[in-house]
Design an enzyme around this catalytic site. Structure first.
Site, PDB file in Angstrom:
ATOM      1  N   ARG A 237       0.812  -1.127  -0.074  1.00 57.10           N
ATOM      2  CA  ARG A 237      -0.101   0.115  -0.069  1.00 57.10           C
ATOM      3  C   ARG A 237       0.899   1.280  -0.020  1.00 57.10           C
ATOM      4  O   ARG A 237       1.900   1.409   1.060  1.00 57.10           O
ATOM      5  CB  ARG A 237      -0.818   0.120   1.083  1.00 57.10           C
ATOM      6  CG  ARG A 237      -2.243  -0.900   1.112  1.00 57.10           C
ATOM      7  CD  ARG A 237      -3.127  -0.467  -0.234  1.00 57.10           C
ATOM      8  NE  ARG A 237      -4.280  -1.023   0.025  1.00 57.10           N
ATOM      9  CZ  ARG A 237      -4.721  -2.204  -1.046  1.00 57.10           C
ATOM     10  NH1 ARG A 237      -3.779  -2.377  -1.667  1.00 57.10           N
ATOM     11  NH2 ARG A 237      -5.683  -2.779  -1.075  1.00 57.10           N
ATOM     12  N   GLU A 266      -3.306   7.886  -5.630  1.00 56.59           N
ATOM     13  CA  GLU A 266      -3.464   7.253  -6.990  1.00 56.59           C
ATOM     14  C   GLU A 266      -4.569   7.629  -7.744  1.00 56.59           C
ATOM     15  O   GLU A 266      -5.811   7.790  -7.072  1.00 56.59           O
ATOM     16  CB  GLU A 266      -3.662   5.692  -6.463  1.00 56.59           C
ATOM     17  CG  GLU A 266      -2.172   4.923  -6.040  1.00 56.59           C
ATOM     18  CD  GLU A 266      -2.410   3.501  -5.816  1.00 56.59           C
ATOM     19  OE1 GLU A 266      -3.374   2.816  -6.008  1.00 56.59           O
ATOM     20  OE2 GLU A 266      -1.408   3.146  -5.157  1.00 56.59           O
ATOM     21  N   HIS A 285      -0.449   0.307  -9.905  1.00 54.89           N
ATOM     22  CA  HIS A 285      -1.221  -0.790  -9.271  1.00 54.89           C
ATOM     23  C   HIS A 285      -1.634  -2.041 -10.046  1.00 54.89           C
ATOM     24  O   HIS A 285      -2.799  -2.130 -10.018  1.00 54.89           O
ATOM     25  CB  HIS A 285      -2.085   0.154  -8.523  1.00 54.89           C
ATOM     26  CG  HIS A 285      -2.737  -0.427  -7.213  1.00 54.89           C
ATOM     27  ND1 HIS A 285      -3.201   0.176  -6.212  1.00 54.89           N
ATOM     28  CD2 HIS A 285      -2.596  -1.940  -6.837  1.00 54.89           C
ATOM     29  CE1 HIS A 285      -3.301  -0.438  -5.094  1.00 54.89           C
ATOM     30  NE2 HIS A 285      -2.961  -1.924  -5.275  1.00 54.89           N
TER      31      HIS A 285
END
Length: 324
Positions: A237, A266, A285
């Site tokens: 994370r 993000e 991601h």
């Protein structure tokens, strides 16, 4: 009459059909306040919630008095207010096992691409810079037989250790909340405190969930303890890392390079200094982003919601005690 559920993430047709066999399914684009207000009656009657990448907080739960279970198409659940869910006896389901091998593949890809400068030199070739035999300014660094430090020895950490040990003959160091006997027996992994791991590892791979305890666990102090030749990898994370401290460590040469799948914000801002650094591999991601794995995660989430609303919480439930 079938229970009513809200779906806020598109599903493949066959999985949508499976969901519809058990529930009356209402599809919405997102969980924004505007969407909730426009569909207030549907939210008020829903007993289930399924999707990903949206915040589920106390304010939303106030609008869903009949909600009994929510199922996320992810392993992480830091965007859910678990305390608020638990206080209302709402089950939270997730998909922890489906993506293990795929995320470990992504981690290994980041290790290799940063060490061997794959992205950087590929772009140089495309730019027409390969005009003669290559010299040292094209060289990378070896991966095999280098020490890998894993912070967070869960399922994904174990899968990464397997790849590193058996595929690349890498000695394994790890730091976790407790000793992991299987990792030590299968991979000859050595447990150590975080400072020792940082000081001795050639690659530091961070695979931690985001909690109050892990937020900004990695900052200036941690990067300063790493080898100047070390490569930092994060596919857990983003907010576990103080991104400004990481940028500073890279700019000052305190660490050699970074491979990043996750970020504090993000999508990553186009103005981020990380994007101007040749020694940074930044990907959006993609940890679990393969067709096969994303389908498997969606299928697992559908089954999880079906199970939860039938009172079956033997697996994949974050707060199973609320069913007692």
């Amino acid at each position: 009459m079938k229970p009513s559920v809200i779906l806020y993430k598109a599903l493949p047709d066959d999985l949508l059909q499976r969901l519809q066999e058990h529930f009356t399914v209402h599809q919405v684009a997102n969980l924004s306040p505007q969407t909730v207000e426009q569909n207030a009656a549907i939210f008020a009657e829903a007993e289930g919630l399924l999707g990903s990448n949206e915040n589920v907080d106390a304010a939303l739960l106030e609008k869903m008095p009949k909600l009994r279970a929510t199922s996320t198409i992810s392993v992480g659940y830091d965007n859910f207010d678990v305390d608020a869910l638990t206080a209302r006896k709402i089950l939270l389901m997730h998909t922890p096992t489906v993506l293990t091998e795929t995320v470990a593949d992504t981690l290994m890809a980041l290790v290799l691409s940063t060490a061997r400068r794959v992205v950087e030199v590929a772009e140089r070739v495309k730019a027409g810079e390969w005009t003669a035999s290559i010299g040292p300014d094209w060289y990378g660094t070896d991966v095999h037989h280098k020490t890998l430090g894993i912070v967070g020895m869960g399922r994904i950490g174990m899968a990464l250790a397997q790849r590193a040990q058996f595929g690349f003959n890498m000695p394994i160091l790890y730091n976790a909340r407790r000793h992991h006997k299987e990792a030590e027996e299968r991979f000859n992994a050595r447990y150590c405190d975080l400072d020792t791991l940082l000081q001795e590892s050639d690659f530091v791979c961070l695979i931690l969930p985001l909690t109050d305890e892990t937020h900004h666990l990695f900052g200036a102090e941690q990067f300063a303890k790493m080898k100047s030749s070390a490569i930092f990898i994060n596919a857990g994370r983003g907010p576990v890392v103080d991104e400004n401290a990481l940028i500073a460590a890279l700019q000052k040469g305190e660490i050699h390079a970074a491979g990043l799948d996750v970020f504090e914000q993000e999508p990553l801002s186009v103005d981020s200094p990380l994007l101007s650094m040749a020694n940074v591999v930044a990907v959006p991601h993609i940890g679990s982003a393969t067709h096969e794995t994303r389908y498997g995660m969606a299928a697992c989430a559908v089954d999880n919601l079906i199970d939860a609303l039938q009172g079956k919480v033997e697996k994949n439930c974050v707060n199973p005690h609320v069913a007692d």
